[in-house]
Design an enzyme around this catalytic site. Structure first.
Site, PDB file in Angstrom:
ATOM      1  N   ASP A 127      14.605  76.909  69.160  1.00  0.00           N
ATOM      2  CA  ASP A 127      14.391  75.462  69.245  1.00  0.00           C
ATOM      3  C   ASP A 127      13.454  75.090  70.393  1.00  0.00           C
ATOM      4  OD1 ASP A 127      16.202  76.194  71.218  1.00  0.00           O
ATOM      5  OD2 ASP A 127      17.842  74.954  70.473  1.00  0.00           O
ATOM      6  N   ASN A 184      29.837  70.800  71.268  1.00  0.00           N
ATOM      7  CA  ASN A 184      30.235  70.225  69.985  1.00  0.00           C
ATOM      8  C   ASN A 184      30.051  71.237  68.846  1.00  0.00           C
ATOM      9  OD1 ASN A 184      27.485  70.290  69.763  1.00  0.00           O
ATOM     10  ND2 ASN A 184      27.187  68.069  69.614  1.00  0.00           N
ATOM     11  N   HIS A 228      27.298  73.000  68.331  1.00  0.00           N
ATOM     12  CA  HIS A 228      25.926  73.144  67.819  1.00  0.00           C
ATOM     13  C   HIS A 228      25.368  74.526  68.115  1.00  0.00           C
ATOM     14  CE1 HIS A 228      24.100  71.162  71.684  1.00  0.00           C
ATOM     15  NE2 HIS A 228      23.805  72.442  71.733  1.00  0.00           N
ATOM     16  N   GLU A 253      23.053  69.869  65.173  1.00  0.00           N
ATOM     17  CA  GLU A 253      24.171  69.046  65.622  1.00  0.00           C
ATOM     18  C   GLU A 253      25.184  68.866  64.484  1.00  0.00           C
ATOM     19  OE1 GLU A 253      24.460  68.447  68.659  1.00  0.00           O
ATOM     20  OE2 GLU A 253      22.901  67.194  69.549  1.00  0.00           O
TER      21      GLU A 253
HETATM   22  C1  GLP Z   1      21.380  73.670  74.241  1.00  0.00           C
HETATM   23  C2  GLP Z   1      20.517  74.594  73.344  1.00  0.00           C
HETATM   24  C3  GLP Z   1      21.350  75.608  72.621  1.00  0.00           C
HETATM   25  C4  GLP Z   1      22.370  76.179  73.579  1.00  0.00           C
HETATM   26  C5  GLP Z   1      23.369  75.122  73.965  1.00  0.00           C
HETATM   27  C6  GLP Z   1      24.368  75.565  75.003  1.00  0.00           C
HETATM   28  O1  GLP Z   1      21.330  72.327  73.848  1.00  0.00           O
HETATM   29  N1  GLP Z   1      19.660  73.940  72.406  1.00  0.00           N
HETATM   30  O2  GLP Z   1      20.506  76.614  72.069  1.00  0.00           O
HETATM   31  O3  GLP Z   1      23.058  77.233  72.982  1.00  0.00           O
HETATM   32  O4  GLP Z   1      22.750  73.914  74.336  1.00  0.00           O
HETATM   33  O5  GLP Z   1      23.788  75.602  76.272  1.00  0.00           O
HETATM   34  P1  GLP Z   1      24.428  76.320  77.485  1.00  0.00           P
HETATM   35  O6  GLP Z   1      24.308  77.777  77.236  1.00  0.00           O
HETATM   36  O7  GLP Z   1      23.595  75.891  78.666  1.00  0.00           O
HETATM   37  O8  GLP Z   1      25.835  75.865  77.562  1.00  0.00           O
END
Ligand code: GLP
Length: 243
Positions: free
Chosen positions: A68, A137, A139, A144
């Protein structure tokens, strides 16, 4: 099939995850890695850089596609995922930068950018190993919770909770982009192998739902229960709701 490995702590989790990635690269030196950003994989990238410096892993023929990218951020923006990947991995190992791909946050036509990205992944013959973190959540990438699983790459409106969670990286909440490009659930599920890393007590409830709850687009990560080859590496804190 899903295999769950329990790691003692974040360091152990990072090392276990790096082991899987380096095993993939050793088994297939010209593999396609699907890469992820966020704080979860940072330690894993640091471990891979360490092993690269010791001569234990060679990225010269590896190709990569990222999950992404924020819409509206340039490559130079320190919060762009392009910047993150260069900082944590691409600039520190011998991967050919021409073989690393992310959605272009500044593309003018979002639909065209999504089609371009899907065609690109197809032209690489798909992803051998897809790395995933998990949002609070549920995702994955920026897929989402919603009413249906999205198939291909698409441009999404970020949920307030995601903006809230990610604002810690930005000067203020207003600076967090409202949209992002993400591979779809279909794209992710087509990967031959998937590696999910989850760390921390704040992910314990959602990890339980994702792994053992009903398969529903309301918990996007729950779809992983249907994939034939998933490895989950989570630390004790993240697994605390399951035992
Ligand atoms: C972000 C990214 C995801 C990631 C998630 C968790 O929004 N787009 O790819 O897995 O949130 O992030 P973190 O590892 O910092 O908790």
């Amino acid at each position: 099939m899903m295999v769950i490995y329990e790691a003692k702590d974040y360091k152990d989790l990072s090392r276990k995850a790096a082991n899987i990635v380096s095993a993939q690269v050793i088994m297939k030196p010209n593999c396609v890695l699907g890469l992820a950003t966020g704080s979860s994989p940072e330690g894993m990238y640091a471990q891979l850089v360490d092993w690269y410096n010791k001569g234990d892993v060679d990225f010269s023929r590896v190709k990569s596609v990222n999950l992404d990218e924020y819409r509206g951020l340039s490559r130079e923006n320190e919060q762009s995922y392009y910047y993150f990947m260069h900082k944590h991995l691409f600039d520190k190992v011998n991967i050919d930068a021409n073989n690393t791909y992310l959605p272009n946050g500044l593309a003018e036509d979002p639909d065209e950018e999504c089609r371009r990205y899907d065609a690109l992944i197809e032209s690489l013959n798909g992803v051998d190993l897809q790395l995933l973190g998990m949002g609070h959540n549920g995702h994955i990438g920026f897929n989402e919770p919603g009413d249906c699983f999205d198939k291909g790459t698409h441009c999404v409106d970020l949920q307030p909770s995601t903006i809230e969670a990610n604002k810690r990286f930005f000067a203020s909440e207003d600076d967090v982009p409202r949209q992002a490009y993400t591979m779809g659930i279909g794209t992710i599920m087509k990967a031959k192998k998937i590696l999910v890393i989850v760390s921390g007590a704040d992910k314990a409830e959602i990890l339980k739902k994702a792994l053992y709850g009903p398969i529903t687009p309301q918990v996007p990560a729950s779809v992983l229960q249907m994939h034939s080859d998933v490895i989950v590496i989570a630390d004790e804190a993240a697994l605390s709701a399951i035992k």
